[in-house]
Design a protein around this motif. Structure first.
Motif, PDB file in Angstrom:
ATOM      1  N   VAL A 126      29.692 -21.197  -6.229  1.00  0.00           N
ATOM      2  CA  VAL A 126      29.487 -22.612  -5.895  1.00  0.00           C
ATOM      3  C   VAL A 126      28.452 -23.225  -6.833  1.00  0.00           C
ATOM      4  N   PRO A 127      28.832 -24.246  -7.608  1.00  0.00           N
ATOM      5  CA  PRO A 127      27.867 -24.894  -8.503  1.00  0.00           C
ATOM      6  C   PRO A 127      26.862 -25.740  -7.738  1.00  0.00           C
ATOM      7  N   VAL A 128      25.625 -25.747  -8.231  1.00  0.00           N
ATOM      8  CA  VAL A 128      24.565 -26.536  -7.592  1.00  0.00           C
ATOM      9  C   VAL A 128      24.209 -27.715  -8.484  1.00  0.00           C
ATOM     10  N   TYR A 129      24.306 -28.924  -7.937  1.00  0.00           N
ATOM     11  CA  TYR A 129      24.026 -30.157  -8.665  1.00  0.00           C
ATOM     12  C   TYR A 129      22.721 -30.775  -8.172  1.00  0.00           C
ATOM     13  N   HIS A 130      22.196 -31.700  -8.983  1.00  0.00           N
ATOM     14  CA  HIS A 130      21.022 -32.468  -8.558  1.00  0.00           C
ATOM     15  C   HIS A 130      21.456 -33.475  -7.491  1.00  0.00           C
ATOM     16  N   ILE A 131      20.557 -33.752  -6.568  1.00  0.00           N
ATOM     17  CA  ILE A 131      20.832 -34.710  -5.492  1.00  0.00           C
ATOM     18  C   ILE A 131      21.306 -36.048  -6.053  1.00  0.00           C
ATOM     19  N   ASP A 132      20.774 -36.433  -7.212  1.00  0.00           N
ATOM     20  CA  ASP A 132      21.147 -37.726  -7.797  1.00  0.00           C
ATOM     21  C   ASP A 132      22.628 -37.794  -8.158  1.00  0.00           C
ATOM     22  N   GLU A 133      23.286 -36.636  -8.297  1.00  0.00           N
ATOM     23  CA  GLU A 133      24.710 -36.602  -8.633  1.00  0.00           C
ATOM     24  C   GLU A 133      25.596 -36.554  -7.391  1.00  0.00           C
ATOM     25  N   MET A 134      24.984 -36.534  -6.218  1.00  0.00           N
ATOM     26  CA  MET A 134      25.738 -36.270  -4.993  1.00  0.00           C
ATOM     27  C   MET A 134      26.821 -37.306  -4.718  1.00  0.00           C
ATOM     28  N   VAL A 135      26.484 -38.575  -4.744  1.00  0.00           N
ATOM     29  CA  VAL A 135      27.465 -39.615  -4.427  1.00  0.00           C
ATOM     30  C   VAL A 135      28.653 -39.532  -5.372  1.00  0.00           C
ATOM     31  N   HIS A 136      28.383 -39.331  -6.654  1.00  0.00           N
ATOM     32  CA  HIS A 136      29.457 -39.250  -7.653  1.00  0.00           C
ATOM     33  C   HIS A 136      30.334 -38.026  -7.416  1.00  0.00           C
TER      34      HIS A 136
END
Length: 231
Positions: A129-139
């Motif tokens: 499972v890739p982990v993204y920054h919270i700022d990318e969540m909506v996208h």
């Protein structure tokens, strides 16, 4: 299509029935009685028959239930043939435990994306499972068409994260924080407070122990938990 409105308590029991029926099917069993099903899932027979009645005639008197047919029925009812991607918001200790588990017993549910603010986690892959920054969540929620999210963040940012989830189009949130987040009526929230559940368990252990030691005239309705005094 089921026209009756299914009670919430019944809806919560459907996955339990499905999992046991699947177990029976994998074990080569062709039929099961409501009594046997009751013994296995710890739900009384009357409740099982009432739950099943909302979906029509699923069994036959004197025969019981056809395991494969009933399993396939609940599989369709629960959309087991449709993969649901889930977002994990907060990849701390609890979040990583959920990633390690990642719904291994389910064919139709998986955590497909994690989100955090920890720079050591961002850009890494945990259990596939890739982990993204919270700022990318909506996208990412929109891009991956994710409708369900698990919230395991600190309490002080729970509402902020819930707002972002709503902005990203999420329809359901499993909330592991002790905060009761506010969301529109179009979003369903299930709160899972582990501390509260543990305290409730301890309370009931002590409560029923005290009742057992009390007068025998006190009767507990096992289904509702209500108390009655025998005249």
């Amino acid at each position: 299509m089921v026209e009756k409105k299914i009670p919430k308590a019944t809806a919560r029991r459907l996955p339990l029935y499905y999992r046991y029926l699947r177990f029976l099917h994998e074990a080569g069993k062709s039929r099961v009685s409501s009594a046997k099903l009751s013994e296995a899932v710890k739900v009384d027979s009357a409740t099982i028959r009432r739950d099943f009645s909302y979906f029509g005639a699923l069994g036959k008197r004197g025969y019981g239930y056809d395991v494969e047919a009933l399993m396939n029925f609940f599989s369709k009812t629960l959309n087991q043939d449709r993969l649901t991607n889930v977002a994990l918001i907060g990849v701390g200790n609890l979040g990583q435990a959920l990633l390690n588990y990642n719904f291994r017993r389910s064919n139709n549910t998986r955590i497909s994306a994690g989100f955090d603010v920890n720079e050591e986690l961002i850009g890494t892959v945990h259990q596939g499972v890739p982990v993204y920054h919270i700022d990318e969540m909506v996208h990412q929620l929109d891009l991956q068409q994710i409708d369900v999210a698990i919230l395991t963040v600190p309490s002080n940012i729970a509402q902020e994260m819930a707002n972002k989830l709503v902005e990203g189009g999420v329809k359901g949130i499993m909330n592991f924080t002790p905060i009761r987040v506010n969301v529109p009526d179009t979003v369903r929230v299930h709160n899972v407070d582990l501390t509260n559940e543990l305290q409730t368990l301890i309370y009931f252990i002590n409560y029923y122990q005290e009742l057992d030691e009390a007068d025998d005239s006190v009767i507990i309705d096992e289904e509702t938990g209500e108390l009655f005094v025998e005249e």
